[in-house]
Design a protein around this motif. Sequence first.
Motif, PDB file in Angstrom:
ATOM      1  N   THR A   1      19.072  17.764  17.307  1.00  0.00           N
ATOM      2  CA  THR A   1      20.020  18.956  17.207  1.00  0.00           C
ATOM      3  C   THR A   1      21.357  18.804  17.869  1.00  0.00           C
ATOM      4  O   THR A   1      22.405  18.983  17.216  1.00  0.00           O
ATOM      5  CB  THR A   1      19.282  20.189  17.816  1.00  0.00           C
TER       6      THR A   1
ATOM      7  N   TRP B   1      24.806  18.529  15.894  1.00  0.00           N
ATOM      8  CA  TRP B   1      26.189  19.420  16.144  1.00  0.00           C
ATOM      9  C   TRP B   1      27.194  18.155  16.589  1.00  0.00           C
ATOM     10  O   TRP B   1      28.385  18.538  16.094  1.00  0.00           O
ATOM     11  CB  TRP B   1      25.639  19.814  17.406  1.00  0.00           C
TER      12      TRP B   1
ATOM     13  N   ALA C   1      29.452  24.685  12.733  1.00  0.00           N
ATOM     14  CA  ALA C   1      28.700  23.780  13.815  1.00  0.00           C
ATOM     15  C   ALA C   1      28.909  24.882  15.162  1.00  0.00           C
ATOM     16  O   ALA C   1      28.111  24.939  16.180  1.00  0.00           O
ATOM     17  CB  ALA C   1      29.129  22.317  13.903  1.00  0.00           C
TER      18      ALA C   1
ATOM     19  N   GLU D   1      27.171  27.993  15.332  1.00  0.00           N
ATOM     20  CA  GLU D   1      25.875  27.780  15.417  1.00  0.00           C
ATOM     21  C   GLU D   1      25.362  27.421  17.006  1.00  0.00           C
ATOM     22  O   GLU D   1      24.444  27.931  17.333  1.00  0.00           O
ATOM     23  CB  GLU D   1      25.303  26.593  14.651  1.00  0.00           C
ATOM     24  N   VAL D   2      26.312  26.596  17.672  1.00  0.00           N
ATOM     25  CA  VAL D   2      26.132  26.167  18.997  1.00  0.00           C
ATOM     26  C   VAL D   2      26.198  27.451  19.730  1.00  0.00           C
ATOM     27  O   VAL D   2      25.147  27.952  20.736  1.00  0.00           O
ATOM     28  CB  VAL D   2      27.075  25.295  19.483  1.00  0.00           C
TER      29      VAL D   2
END
Length: 228
Positions: free
Chosen positions: A141, A145, A159, A162-163
Motif C-alpha cells: 500500500t 502511494w 493518492a 486516499e491517504v
Amino acid sequence: MNVPFSATLFFCLCLSSTSAWAQETAEGGQVGEMTISGADMHAPASDAFSPYAGRDFPTRPLWGDTHLHTSLSLDARAFGVLLSPSDAFRFARGEEVTTSHGLRAKLSRQLDWLVVSDHSDAMGAMNEIVAGNATLMGDPTLRDWNDRLNQGGNVALGATMEVIETFAGITGEALPEAIADRRFVQSVWDDFTETADAYASTGIVYRVYRLRMDLDARWQQLAPQCHL
C-alpha cells in the motif's frame, strides 16, 4: 478730531501686542515664544508622577502565529508543503527562507512566539512515503502511494485524498503496519525534539513548541485512537 480707520486699527494692534508681550514677560517667556501659565499647570499627585506607576498588567502586545504546519504533518506534506520545523523556526526568528513554491520569504520583524502545530498522527510519515523510505516500501500500500504521489497532477491528488481518508478511518481500510511501527514513530519524534532543543535560544517560540509536543505525547497515552 477725526482719526482715520487705519490709524485706529494700528493703535489697537499695538495695544494688543504690548499686552501680550507684557503677559509673556511676566511669565518668563519672550515675545513670540509659547509659554505655560501657572493656571495651565497642574501639580501631579505625589503617588502618580508617571502614568506607568502602579501598573501591574501587561501593556506590550506579543505577535505570533497560533497555527502552523510543516512537512511533518501528513496532510500538509501531501499537498506540497516542503518546509521543515527547522525552517519554521528560522522564519519565525526573522531569517530568510525559500518557500515550498521556490520563492524567497522573510518577515519584516521576527515573531515573539510561534505554535508549530504538526499532527501527531503519522508525524513525518508522508515525507518518508514520498521519498521512498526503504523500510516503508516493503508494504504494498505504501509503495503504491509512493508511486502515485510522485506522478503528480490528478493522480497524486487522488493518492493524497486516499491517504488522508485512510488515516481518518473513512475508507475502512486498515492502516499499513509499517506506519505504526514503534521504531519508525520514535525516530521521527526524536528528530522532532532534537530540532526543538537546537532552537532553545528562541525563548517563547521554543517553549510553546515543546508544550505542544508534551500535550501530544500525553494525549496519545490517554486516547491513542484520537486525532490531533
